[in-house]
Design an enzyme around this catalytic site. Structure first.
Site, PDB file in Angstrom:
ATOM      1  N   ILE A  29     -20.047 -53.831 -16.463  1.00 21.59           N
ATOM      2  CA  ILE A  29     -20.252 -55.273 -16.329  1.00 21.59           C
ATOM      3  C   ILE A  29     -20.630 -55.612 -14.889  1.00 21.59           C
ATOM      4  O   ILE A  29     -21.529 -56.417 -14.642  1.00 21.59           O
ATOM      5  CB  ILE A  29     -18.956 -56.046 -16.709  1.00 21.59           C
ATOM      6  CG1 ILE A  29     -18.580 -55.802 -18.171  1.00 21.59           C
ATOM      7  CG2 ILE A  29     -19.075 -57.527 -16.387  1.00 21.59           C
ATOM      8  CD1 ILE A  29     -19.446 -56.517 -19.178  1.00 21.59           C
ATOM      9  N   GLU A  54     -25.618 -46.724 -12.016  1.00 20.23           N
ATOM     10  CA  GLU A  54     -24.182 -46.697 -12.279  1.00 20.23           C
ATOM     11  C   GLU A  54     -23.788 -45.281 -12.669  1.00 20.23           C
ATOM     12  O   GLU A  54     -24.328 -44.713 -13.617  1.00 20.23           O
ATOM     13  CB  GLU A  54     -23.850 -47.664 -13.428  1.00 20.23           C
ATOM     14  CG  GLU A  54     -22.383 -47.621 -13.798  1.00 20.23           C
ATOM     15  CD  GLU A  54     -22.065 -48.347 -15.119  1.00 20.23           C
ATOM     16  OE1 GLU A  54     -22.948 -49.034 -15.668  1.00 20.23           O
ATOM     17  OE2 GLU A  54     -20.932 -48.200 -15.595  1.00 20.23           O
ATOM     18  N   ASP A  71     -13.835 -36.643 -10.897  1.00 22.88           N
ATOM     19  CA  ASP A  71     -14.082 -35.942 -12.167  1.00 22.88           C
ATOM     20  C   ASP A  71     -14.960 -34.726 -11.871  1.00 22.88           C
ATOM     21  O   ASP A  71     -15.951 -34.842 -11.141  1.00 22.88           O
ATOM     22  CB  ASP A  71     -14.871 -36.826 -13.158  1.00 22.88           C
ATOM     23  CG  ASP A  71     -14.085 -38.041 -13.616  1.00 22.88           C
ATOM     24  OD1 ASP A  71     -12.864 -38.084 -13.344  1.00 22.88           O
ATOM     25  OD2 ASP A  71     -14.694 -38.938 -14.245  1.00 22.88           O
ATOM     26  N   LYS A  85      -0.521 -52.548  -5.324  1.00 27.38           N
ATOM     27  CA  LYS A  85      -0.456 -51.198  -4.767  1.00 27.38           C
ATOM     28  C   LYS A  85      -1.855 -50.660  -4.524  1.00 27.38           C
ATOM     29  O   LYS A  85      -2.618 -50.420  -5.471  1.00 27.38           O
ATOM     30  CB  LYS A  85       0.293 -50.289  -5.749  1.00 27.38           C
ATOM     31  CG  LYS A  85       1.780 -50.614  -5.834  1.00 27.38           C
ATOM     32  CD  LYS A  85       2.400 -50.455  -4.468  1.00 27.38           C
ATOM     33  CE  LYS A  85       3.821 -49.975  -4.519  1.00 27.38           C
ATOM     34  NZ  LYS A  85       4.379 -49.861  -3.148  1.00 27.38           N
ATOM     35  N   LYS A  98      -2.656 -47.804  -2.884  1.00 32.16           N
ATOM     36  CA  LYS A  98      -2.746 -46.358  -2.624  1.00 32.16           C
ATOM     37  C   LYS A  98      -3.781 -45.634  -3.504  1.00 32.16           C
ATOM     38  O   LYS A  98      -4.611 -44.880  -2.972  1.00 32.16           O
ATOM     39  CB  LYS A  98      -1.362 -45.714  -2.737  1.00 32.16           C
ATOM     40  CG  LYS A  98      -1.290 -44.222  -2.403  1.00 32.16           C
ATOM     41  CD  LYS A  98      -1.596 -43.889  -0.963  1.00 32.16           C
ATOM     42  CE  LYS A  98      -0.691 -44.435   0.076  1.00 32.16           C
ATOM     43  NZ  LYS A  98       0.601 -43.960   0.306  1.00 32.16           N
ATOM     44  N   CYS A 118     -26.104 -52.708 -41.823  1.00 31.27           N
ATOM     45  CA  CYS A 118     -26.332 -51.278 -42.087  1.00 31.27           C
ATOM     46  C   CYS A 118     -25.413 -50.775 -43.203  1.00 31.27           C
ATOM     47  O   CYS A 118     -25.638 -51.135 -44.349  1.00 31.27           O
ATOM     48  CB  CYS A 118     -26.207 -50.473 -40.799  1.00 31.27           C
ATOM     49  SG  CYS A 118     -27.179 -48.963 -40.891  1.00 31.27           S
ATOM     50  N   GLY A 139     -22.694 -51.886 -43.978  1.00 37.68           N
ATOM     51  CA  GLY A 139     -22.197 -53.123 -44.589  1.00 37.68           C
ATOM     52  C   GLY A 139     -23.161 -53.630 -45.655  1.00 37.68           C
ATOM     53  O   GLY A 139     -22.759 -54.049 -46.743  1.00 37.68           O
ATOM     54  N   MET A 140     -24.459 -53.568 -45.349  1.00 34.08           N
ATOM     55  CA  MET A 140     -25.473 -53.985 -46.324  1.00 34.08           C
ATOM     56  C   MET A 140     -25.490 -53.017 -47.505  1.00 34.08           C
ATOM     57  O   MET A 140     -25.568 -53.436 -48.667  1.00 34.08           O
ATOM     58  CB  MET A 140     -26.838 -54.019 -45.626  1.00 34.08           C
ATOM     59  CG  MET A 140     -28.026 -54.238 -46.542  1.00 34.08           C
ATOM     60  SD  MET A 140     -28.802 -52.695 -47.066  1.00 34.08           S
ATOM     61  CE  MET A 140     -30.457 -53.308 -47.400  1.00 34.08           C
ATOM     62  N   GLU A 181     -23.898 -40.706 -49.904  1.00 28.57           N
ATOM     63  CA  GLU A 181     -23.168 -40.273 -48.708  1.00 28.57           C
ATOM     64  C   GLU A 181     -21.686 -40.070 -49.050  1.00 28.57           C
ATOM     65  O   GLU A 181     -21.025 -39.206 -48.495  1.00 28.57           O
ATOM     66  CB  GLU A 181     -23.316 -41.331 -47.592  1.00 28.57           C
ATOM     67  CG  GLU A 181     -22.589 -40.966 -46.290  1.00 28.57           C
ATOM     68  CD  GLU A 181     -22.735 -42.011 -45.175  1.00 28.57           C
ATOM     69  OE1 GLU A 181     -23.374 -43.067 -45.393  1.00 28.57           O
ATOM     70  OE2 GLU A 181     -22.188 -41.776 -44.085  1.00 28.57           O
ATOM     71  N   HIS A 204     -30.016 -53.296 -37.275  1.00 27.66           N
ATOM     72  CA  HIS A 204     -28.933 -53.781 -36.409  1.00 27.66           C
ATOM     73  C   HIS A 204     -29.391 -54.957 -35.552  1.00 27.66           C
ATOM     74  O   HIS A 204     -29.867 -54.741 -34.436  1.00 27.66           O
ATOM     75  CB  HIS A 204     -28.447 -52.652 -35.499  1.00 27.66           C
ATOM     76  CG  HIS A 204     -27.767 -51.548 -36.236  1.00 27.66           C
ATOM     77  ND1 HIS A 204     -26.405 -51.514 -36.420  1.00 27.66           N
ATOM     78  CD2 HIS A 204     -28.262 -50.451 -36.863  1.00 27.66           C
ATOM     79  CE1 HIS A 204     -26.085 -50.437 -37.125  1.00 27.66           C
ATOM     80  NE2 HIS A 204     -27.190 -49.774 -37.401  1.00 27.66           N
ATOM     81  N   GLU A 234     -27.617 -56.954 -33.942  1.00 25.48           N
ATOM     82  CA  GLU A 234     -26.738 -57.107 -32.773  1.00 25.48           C
ATOM     83  C   GLU A 234     -27.309 -56.479 -31.504  1.00 25.48           C
ATOM     84  O   GLU A 234     -27.032 -56.927 -30.402  1.00 25.48           O
ATOM     85  CB  GLU A 234     -25.336 -56.545 -33.060  1.00 25.48           C
ATOM     86  CG  GLU A 234     -25.207 -55.021 -33.196  1.00 25.48           C
ATOM     87  CD  GLU A 234     -25.501 -54.477 -34.594  1.00 25.48           C
ATOM     88  OE1 GLU A 234     -26.206 -55.166 -35.375  1.00 25.48           O
ATOM     89  OE2 GLU A 234     -25.061 -53.354 -34.907  1.00 25.48           O
TER      90      GLU A 234
END
Ligand code: GLN
Length: 519
Positions: free
Chosen positions: A18, A136, A143, A183, A185, A367, A369-370, A391, A496, A498
């Protein structure tokens, strides 16, 4: 090219994505041509094979790349479509280095992390265009996987000149209730780790649960080797779309511009929803491990100025009788039947669809859902008992949803679905046509199965024809959308929507879905 590099410390999941998206947006507003790159140090080649329960949703770009969900933040915040170039993973870097080695491209040399892997990383970064690139780096400093990327960036800053780089380090400062103090540290230590990689930050962005006191921020500045002014505190907020505004008011663009020797205007026209209507929307799904699993759907509702939907466990709905179902579902103004893979939870989705269909509750299927909407209709209206997607039941007597012919020969799982933006025709006289106000559209896909229209044409009718049947409302080579014309909102889409929602420009299907709840 100028660079803003965003690293993370202490914890992951504190909003580095973000922050990066917000900085990019603020800088874009000033008139710069901004591009973004997400580096994911994991060994997966892309996010396509990752479990949404652990890692959040897989975001799909127009060019059919299965990306980390941060690319979704970038698209929504910047209003620009991303492509596969905007995400680099360690898996991609290593496979390409190994491939080159096998092709004999490094003939004679011992192939090493430095310089071969670092060169590969640098060339991927350099291949992006724009005046300013926000990079980013996923994960947190320290890591093991991330180390080589920090090294590559350190080298890049040396090659291209440190004056062209702005390093922002995003960390987290916990608040200790027992002693009433923040904190710092862990933050100090993460900055030390960063410096050990040869990178000293120009700005430290401190995330915290509450607004921090000056004394603690001063401490961060001192240990981080930056001026007090270059420590930015971002306490938790319910509305992340505030962040660009906050950063702009803190004049972050001026700070970056000064460091990078850029000229920027003070232009800022960021517009986002600030008040939220109370609508109870449920996403019926099964990925409950993290809220991020349905990120783009949730944001598509929130960006319309409606409270974020709740995730309803589809497994929980299984085996409920009608009165229990109605007790749970009648609480909602609308249901979104979520995308997904695998058998778990599908019967719960089907039960929710039946309830919504019979009780005139607005329902949007995406998807999977449909596909389950079509299965529900086959079973409960057409009387095709045992109808299913192959499936989930390869031996079903009614394979209403079936695998695409071209998918049958594919054995590998990564990057092999029907992916990315594809054209479809929207059928006149349908609700969908009213929503789109256009006869064609491009939508993003991610699936292997499709509606088996060829075998079961009797399930469908044309708009205007009589009878209680499903209307196919959009087509390509495949059935792309279905609806029931007599229902207030029963729309299923194979694609999709979204993934296409942006701040200030949410996909019209979600707009229509929310609109019908207000009537
Ligand atoms: N599992 C289904 C398919 O592969 C739906 C995929 C999805 O919902 N993204 O077709």
């Amino acid at each position: 090219m100028k660079y803003v590099i965003v690293t993370g410390g202490v914890l992951s999941g504190i909003g580095k994505g973000i922050f990066s998206a917000s900085v990019a947006r603020v800088l874009k507003e000033t008139g710069l041509e901004v591009n973004v790159l997400k580096i994911d140090p994991y060994l997966n080649v892309d996010a396509g094979t990752m479990n949404p329960n652990q890692h959040g949703e897989v975001f799909v770009t127009n060019d059919g790349y299965e990306a980390d969900l941060d690319l979704g933040h970038y698209e929504r915040f910047l209003g620009i479509d991303m492509s596969r170039k905007n995400n680099v993973t360690a898996g991609q870097i290593y496979s390409s280095v190994i491939e080159k080695e096998r092709e004999g491209k490094y003939l004679g040399s011992t192939v090493q992390m430095v310089p071969h892997v670092t060169e590969e990383i640098k060339s991927r970064i350099r291949s992006l265009n724009g005046e300013l690139l926000v990079v980013e780096i996923g994960g947190t400093v320290g890591d093991i996987e991330g180390q080589i990327f920090l090294e590559a960036i350190r080298e890049l800053a040396l090659d291209e000149g440190r004056e062209n780089f702005f390093f922002a380090h995003v960390t987290y400062v916990p608040y200790l209730k027992t002693t009433n103090e923040f904190k710092t540290k862990p933050t100090q230590q993460s900055i030390q780790l960063l410096m050990r990689s040869g990178i000293s930050p120009d700005m430290i962005v401190v995330r915290s649960e509450m607004k921090m006191d000056r004394h603690s921020l001063k401490k961060v500045a001192l240990f981080g080797g930056v001026r007090e002014d270059d420590v930015v505190n971002l306490p938790d907020t319910k509305n992340v779309y505030q962040i660009p505004e906050i950063l702009h008011s803190l004049k972050i663009h001026e700070k970056i511009a000064k460091r990078l020797n850029l000229r920027v205007s003070d232009e800022f026209t960021w517009n986002y929803p600030k008040a939220f209507e109370k609508k109870r929307i449920a996403i019926v799904g099964k990925y409950l491990g993290t809220d991020d699993a349905y990120k783009s759907i949730i944001e598509s509702i929130f960006l319309l100025g409606v409270e974020r939907p709740r995730i309803l466990d589809s497994m929980m709905l299984e085996g409920m009788d009608e009165s229990e179902l109605s007790y749970v579902l009648s609480e909602f103004d609308g249901l979104i039947i979520a995308p997904g893979f695998g058998k778990r939870g599908i019967e719960g989705k089907i039960a929710a669809i039946k309830y919504a269909r019979e009780n005139n509750i607005p329902v949007l299927g995406i998807c999977l859902g449909m596909q389950m909407m079509v299965v529900e209709f086959a079973r409960n209206v057409m009387g095709y008992s045992g109808a299913n997607s192959t499936e989930f039941d390869p031996k079903t007597p009614y394979p209403i949803i079936d695998i695409m012919e071209e998918q049958k020969r594919i054995l590998k799982l990564g990057g092999t679905m029907r992916l990315g933006s594809q054209e479809m025709r929207i059928i006149p006289g349908t609700k969908l046509r009213e929503i789109y106000k256009s006869d064609v559209a491009f939508e993003r896909h991610r699936h292997r199965y499709e509606v088996n229209f060829q075998t079961f044409p009797e399930m469908f009718k044309n708009p205007g024809e009589d009878g209680y049947k499903l209307v196919v409302s959009a087509r390509s080579k495949f059935v792309e959308a279905v609806e029931i014309d007599s229902h207030p909102f029963f729309i299923g889409v194979q694609f999709h929507p979204e993934y296409r929602s942006k701040v200030g420009n949410v996909h019209p299907i979600f707009k229509a879905f929310v609109e019908v709840m207000k009537e």
